[in-house]
Motif scaffolding. Structure first.
Motif, PDB file in Angstrom:
ATOM      1  N   LEU A  77      -8.517  11.457   9.367  1.00 18.53           N
ATOM      2  CA  LEU A  77      -9.125  12.805   9.696  1.00 18.53           C
ATOM      3  C   LEU A  77     -10.667  12.714   9.688  1.00 18.53           C
ATOM      4  CD1 LEU A  77      -8.524  15.779   9.874  1.00 18.53           C
ATOM      5  CD2 LEU A  77      -8.678  15.868   7.223  1.00 18.53           C
ATOM      6  N   GLY A  78     -10.958  12.648  11.190  1.00 23.15           N
ATOM      7  CA  GLY A  78     -12.267  12.672  11.351  1.00 23.15           C
ATOM      8  C   GLY A  78     -12.835  11.345  10.984  1.00 23.15           C
ATOM      9  N   THR A  79     -14.083  11.545  10.308  1.00 21.36           N
ATOM     10  CA  THR A  79     -14.778  10.292   9.700  1.00 21.36           C
ATOM     11  C   THR A  79     -14.527  10.160   8.540  1.00 21.36           C
ATOM     12  OG1 THR A  79     -16.593  11.620   9.646  1.00 21.36           O
ATOM     13  CG2 THR A  79     -16.470  10.112  11.637  1.00 21.36           C
ATOM     14  N   LEU A  80     -13.627  11.239   7.800  1.00 24.54           N
ATOM     15  CA  LEU A  80     -13.459  11.153   6.346  1.00 24.54           C
ATOM     16  C   LEU A  80     -12.806   9.737   5.933  1.00 24.54           C
ATOM     17  CD1 LEU A  80     -12.356  14.745   5.695  1.00 24.54           C
ATOM     18  CD2 LEU A  80     -14.450  13.992   5.245  1.00 24.54           C
ATOM     19  N   HIS A  81     -13.148   9.266   4.519  1.00 23.26           N
ATOM     20  CA  HIS A  81     -12.461   8.144   4.016  1.00 23.26           C
ATOM     21  C   HIS A  81     -11.033   8.209   3.824  1.00 23.26           C
ATOM     22  CE1 HIS A  81     -11.586   4.489   1.728  1.00 23.26           C
ATOM     23  NE2 HIS A  81     -12.614   4.088   2.175  1.00 23.26           N
ATOM     24  N   PRO A  82     -10.501   7.593   4.262  1.00 23.87           N
ATOM     25  CA  PRO A  82      -8.744   7.979   3.650  1.00 23.87           C
ATOM     26  C   PRO A  82      -8.479   8.266   2.260  1.00 23.87           C
ATOM     27  CG  PRO A  82      -8.689   6.225   5.331  1.00 23.87           C
ATOM     28  CD  PRO A  82     -10.293   6.616   5.048  1.00 23.87           C
ATOM     29  N   HIS A  83      -9.254   7.513   1.417  1.00 26.28           N
ATOM     30  CA  HIS A  83      -9.015   7.702  -0.089  1.00 26.28           C
ATOM     31  C   HIS A  83      -9.465   9.244  -0.429  1.00 26.28           C
ATOM     32  CE1 HIS A  83      -8.797   3.205  -0.198  1.00 26.28           C
ATOM     33  NE2 HIS A  83      -7.890   3.625  -1.088  1.00 26.28           N
ATOM     34  N   ASP A  84     -10.422   9.640   0.231  1.00 25.59           N
ATOM     35  CA  ASP A  84     -10.887  11.146   0.001  1.00 25.59           C
ATOM     36  C   ASP A  84      -9.954  12.046   0.651  1.00 25.59           C
ATOM     37  OD1 ASP A  84     -14.566  10.220   0.758  1.00 25.59           O
ATOM     38  OD2 ASP A  84     -13.202  10.188  -1.248  1.00 25.59           O
ATOM     39  N   VAL A  85      -9.328  11.681   1.679  1.00 25.45           N
ATOM     40  CA  VAL A  85      -8.283  12.610   2.176  1.00 25.45           C
ATOM     41  C   VAL A  85      -7.021  12.489   1.254  1.00 25.45           C
ATOM     42  CG1 VAL A  85      -6.906  13.013   3.921  1.00 25.45           C
ATOM     43  CG2 VAL A  85      -9.034  12.270   4.715  1.00 25.45           C
ATOM     44  N   ALA A  86      -6.617  11.210   0.693  1.00 21.82           N
ATOM     45  CA  ALA A  86      -5.365  11.310   0.033  1.00 21.82           C
ATOM     46  C   ALA A  86      -5.887  12.005  -1.359  1.00 21.82           C
ATOM     47  CB  ALA A  86      -4.871   9.573  -0.174  1.00 21.82           C
ATOM     48  N   THR A  87      -6.860  11.795  -1.918  1.00 24.43           N
ATOM     49  CA  THR A  87      -7.167  12.435  -3.229  1.00 24.43           C
ATOM     50  C   THR A  87      -7.112  13.978  -3.159  1.00 24.43           C
ATOM     51  OG1 THR A  87      -8.430  10.590  -3.830  1.00 24.43           O
ATOM     52  CG2 THR A  87      -8.910  12.470  -5.053  1.00 24.43           C
ATOM     53  N   ALA A  88      -7.692  14.340  -1.925  1.00 20.24           N
ATOM     54  CA  ALA A  88      -7.602  15.909  -1.565  1.00 20.24           C
ATOM     55  C   ALA A  88      -6.253  16.383  -1.444  1.00 20.24           C
ATOM     56  CB  ALA A  88      -8.408  16.347  -0.411  1.00 20.24           C
ATOM     57  N   LEU A  89      -5.302  15.553  -0.772  1.00 17.63           N
ATOM     58  CA  LEU A  89      -3.956  16.046  -0.639  1.00 17.63           C
ATOM     59  C   LEU A  89      -3.363  15.916  -2.056  1.00 17.63           C
ATOM     60  CD1 LEU A  89      -3.118  14.044   2.836  1.00 17.63           C
ATOM     61  CD2 LEU A  89      -3.775  16.435   2.436  1.00 17.63           C
ATOM     62  N   ASP A  90      -3.512  14.967  -2.824  1.00 14.76           N
ATOM     63  CA  ASP A  90      -2.815  14.966  -4.149  1.00 14.76           C
ATOM     64  C   ASP A  90      -3.217  16.084  -4.838  1.00 14.76           C
ATOM     65  OD1 ASP A  90      -3.834  13.356  -7.281  1.00 14.76           O
ATOM     66  OD2 ASP A  90      -1.688  13.876  -6.546  1.00 14.76           O
ATOM     67  N   MET A  91      -4.369  16.579  -4.591  1.00 22.04           N
ATOM     68  CA  MET A  91      -4.997  18.227  -5.254  1.00 22.04           C
ATOM     69  C   MET A  91      -3.840  19.253  -4.913  1.00 22.04           C
ATOM     70  SD  MET A  91      -6.797  17.054  -7.390  1.00 22.04           S
ATOM     71  CE  MET A  91      -7.291  18.198  -8.164  1.00 22.04           C
ATOM     72  N   GLU A  92      -3.265  18.967  -3.744  1.00 22.75           N
ATOM     73  CA  GLU A  92      -2.347  20.107  -3.036  1.00 22.75           C
ATOM     74  C   GLU A  92      -0.967  19.697  -3.467  1.00 22.75           C
ATOM     75  OE1 GLU A  92      -5.483  22.063  -2.419  1.00 22.75           O
ATOM     76  OE2 GLU A  92      -3.506  23.286  -2.372  1.00 22.75           O
ATOM     77  N   GLY A  93      -0.582  18.535  -4.492  1.00 20.02           N
ATOM     78  CA  GLY A  93       0.721  18.186  -4.722  1.00 20.02           C
ATOM     79  C   GLY A  93       1.370  17.344  -3.962  1.00 20.02           C
ATOM     80  N   VAL A  94       0.334  16.757  -2.927  1.00 22.96           N
ATOM     81  CA  VAL A  94       1.023  15.844  -1.652  1.00 22.96           C
ATOM     82  C   VAL A  94       0.681  14.421  -1.911  1.00 22.96           C
ATOM     83  CG1 VAL A  94       1.182  15.331   0.776  1.00 22.96           C
ATOM     84  CG2 VAL A  94       0.734  17.816  -0.053  1.00 22.96           C
ATOM     85  N   ALA A  95       1.690  13.696  -2.001  1.00 25.63           N
ATOM     86  CA  ALA A  95       1.624  12.183  -2.340  1.00 25.63           C
ATOM     87  C   ALA A  95       1.878  11.365  -1.208  1.00 25.63           C
ATOM     88  CB  ALA A  95       2.657  11.657  -3.379  1.00 25.63           C
ATOM     89  N   VAL A  96       0.519  10.633  -0.796  1.00 28.91           N
ATOM     90  CA  VAL A  96       0.605   9.800   0.422  1.00 28.91           C
ATOM     91  C   VAL A  96      -0.235   8.537  -0.052  1.00 28.91           C
ATOM     92  CG1 VAL A  96       0.642  11.572   2.062  1.00 28.91           C
ATOM     93  CG2 VAL A  96      -1.443  10.827   1.444  1.00 28.91           C
ATOM     94  N   ARG A  97      -0.047   7.656   0.776  1.00 29.15           N
ATOM     95  CA  ARG A  97      -0.632   6.368   0.460  1.00 29.15           C
ATOM     96  C   ARG A  97      -2.001   6.211   1.602  1.00 29.15           C
ATOM     97  NH1 ARG A  97       1.131   0.067  -0.048  1.00 29.15           N
ATOM     98  NH2 ARG A  97      -0.968  -0.694  -0.203  1.00 29.15           N
ATOM     99  N   ALA A  98      -3.237   5.646   1.015  1.00 29.07           N
ATOM    100  CA  ALA A  98      -4.338   5.348   1.937  1.00 29.07           C
ATOM    101  C   ALA A  98      -4.737   4.061   1.591  1.00 29.07           C
ATOM    102  CB  ALA A  98      -5.483   6.356   1.289  1.00 29.07           C
TER     103      ALA A  98
END
Ligand SMILES: Cc1ncc(COP(=O)(O)O)c(CN[C@@H](CS)C(=O)O)c1O
Length: 411
Positions: free
Chosen positions: A340-361
């Motif tokens: 997602l743009g230049t965002l770090h994947p770990h930041d994206v995955a952490t944000a997704l986790d806050m919305e109940g979405v479990a993905v890997r980064a």
């Protein structure tokens, strides 16, 4: 066609909330969820049937042995192996591939020989061959990928030569989701007197697998990625190859006769199953296979394709989302990697986790591949047949909220 709502009810883990949101479990490539029948079978084994196998002289042990060996037959039929003795129980894909490199590889690779793998390989199907080549002063070569992540067959024809002894490739990639042309690669390997080792970790829970149709010499996979427990996996090997290979480990179960100065080995498959095996794991894995066969692998494959065809266009439509690999959903079996743009994947995955979405980064244990994509890590969503469109919508909405949250940083 199965009632997918009823199927979802077999997976109790899906009924929980995470951070106050419904759980959308989209990390199935890391490990799958387990249906009720598998969990109940493990419980009943330990409650009523637990005993060691092959050596006991009492009913409980005979029964446990029968269940264990029946599990082997269930796996044999699931992947259409010619004989149950061609099914070796391992801890998982990683151990299965290491077993081949440590036995067949040590026995047959000489200085100057070549081992050919693809750039799409998981570390478990890369490092064993890399280290074997280093030990043996052999050459490790990589088949290039096309711009959409597929194995470049023209390059494969260049790389697989009379010097090639082993070809080792993934059946389905864990980063880009491409399906490799195994049958064609097997023909190239066999035409040059080489064997082909197939990493089936990401295939067995998504596609019908027929090892004879694929012409695979070896085929390795993990139980935990196909509804089974962790700690159990399978290495399929052609009987004539397994019989010629030395044992992988030494100890109980794998012997015919032990003298002070040397020993004789048991026949296959037990030659490769030293020590007390994961009895419950094997029985649990067979129960998982029976579940998959009840749903139907053709139906599983179609469901995966339906869900990916629903998700990918929605992902691609979000400004700032970069999809890696093909833009064609049919090229993504189970997985899609993106940033997602230049965002770090770990930041994206952490944000997704806050919305109940479990993905890997991360690099998904495929560093050479991920680096070849021009990045150090990605976010990866991986689907299974028990997911549904609402999981995809939850991911899409969570990405949009993540964009909004990081809008000051997003370029
Ligand atoms: C293609 C492929 N080959 C081998 C393995 C190893 O499986 P084990 O059960 O750990 O032995 C995996 C496991 N990939 C997980 C963990 S890194 C993933 O999140 O992608 C794989 O995807």
């Amino acid at each position: 066609m199965p009632n997918w709502e009823l199927v979802r009810q077999d997976f109790s883990e899906l009924r929980q909330t995470m951070n106050g949101e419904r759980l959308a479990y989209l990390d199935n490539a890391a490990t799958s969820l387990k249906p009720k029948s598998v969990i109940e079978r493990l419980l009943s084994f330990y409650q009523q049937e637990n005993a060691n196998v092959h050596r006991g002289t009492y009913q409980l042990s005979f029964k446990a042995t029968e269940e264990y060996e029946d599990a082997r037959k269930v796996i044999q039929h699931f992947i259409n192996a010619a004989a149950a003795r061609e099914i070796i129980f391992t801890r998982g894909t990683t151990e299965g591939i290491n077993l081949i490199a440590s036995t067949y590889g040590e026995q047959n690779i000489e200085p100057g020989d070549e081992i050919v793998i693809s750039l799409a390989e998981h570390h478990s199907n890369l490092i064993p061959w890399q280290q074997l080549a280093l030990r043996k002063k052999a050459t490790l070569k990589y088949i290039n990928l096309t711009s959409t992540g597929e194995i470049d067959l023209a390059d494969a024809k260049q790389k697989i030569t009379a010097k090639t002894k082993i070809v080792a490739v993934t059946h389905v990639g864990n980063v880009l989701g491409n399906v490799s042309p195994i049958r064609k690669l097997a023909e190239l390997a066999h035409q040059n007197g080489a064997i082909i080792v197939v990493d089936g970790a990401q295939a067995v829970c998504h596609l019908p697998v027929d090892v004879q149709e694929l012409a695979a010499d070896f085929y390795a996979f993990s139980g935990h990625k196909m509804l089974g427990p962790t700690g159990i996996g399978v290495l399929y090997g052609k009987q004539k190859l397994l019989e010629q290979m030395p044992p992988y480990q030494f100890g109980g179960e794998m012997i015919e006769d032990v003298q002070l100065d040397n020993s004789k080995w048991d026949q296959i498959p037990h030659k490769f199953e030293a020590g007390t095996p994961n009895i419950a794991g094997a029985i649990g894995l067979a129960t998982a296979v029976k579940y998959l066969e009840q749903v139907g692998m053709a139906q599983v494959k179609a469901r995966d394709a339906e869900l990916m065809a629903y998700l990918l266009p929605k992902l691609m439509a979000i400004p700032g989302v970069k999809i890696y690999g093909s833009q064609n959903p049919q090229q993504h079996v189970g997985v899609v990697s993106f940033n997602l743009g230049t965002l770090h994947p770990h930041d994206v995955a952490t944000a997704l986790d806050m919305e109940g979405v479990a993905v890997r980064a991360g690099h998904h244990c495929a560093e050479p591949l991920v680096h070849s994509l021009g990045t150090n890590s990605t976010v990866r969503a991986s689907l299974a047949f028990y997911n549904y469109q609402a999981d995809c919508d939850q991911l899409i909405n969570a990405i949009k909220e993540t964009k909004e949250f990081f809008k000051g940083e997003l370029r």
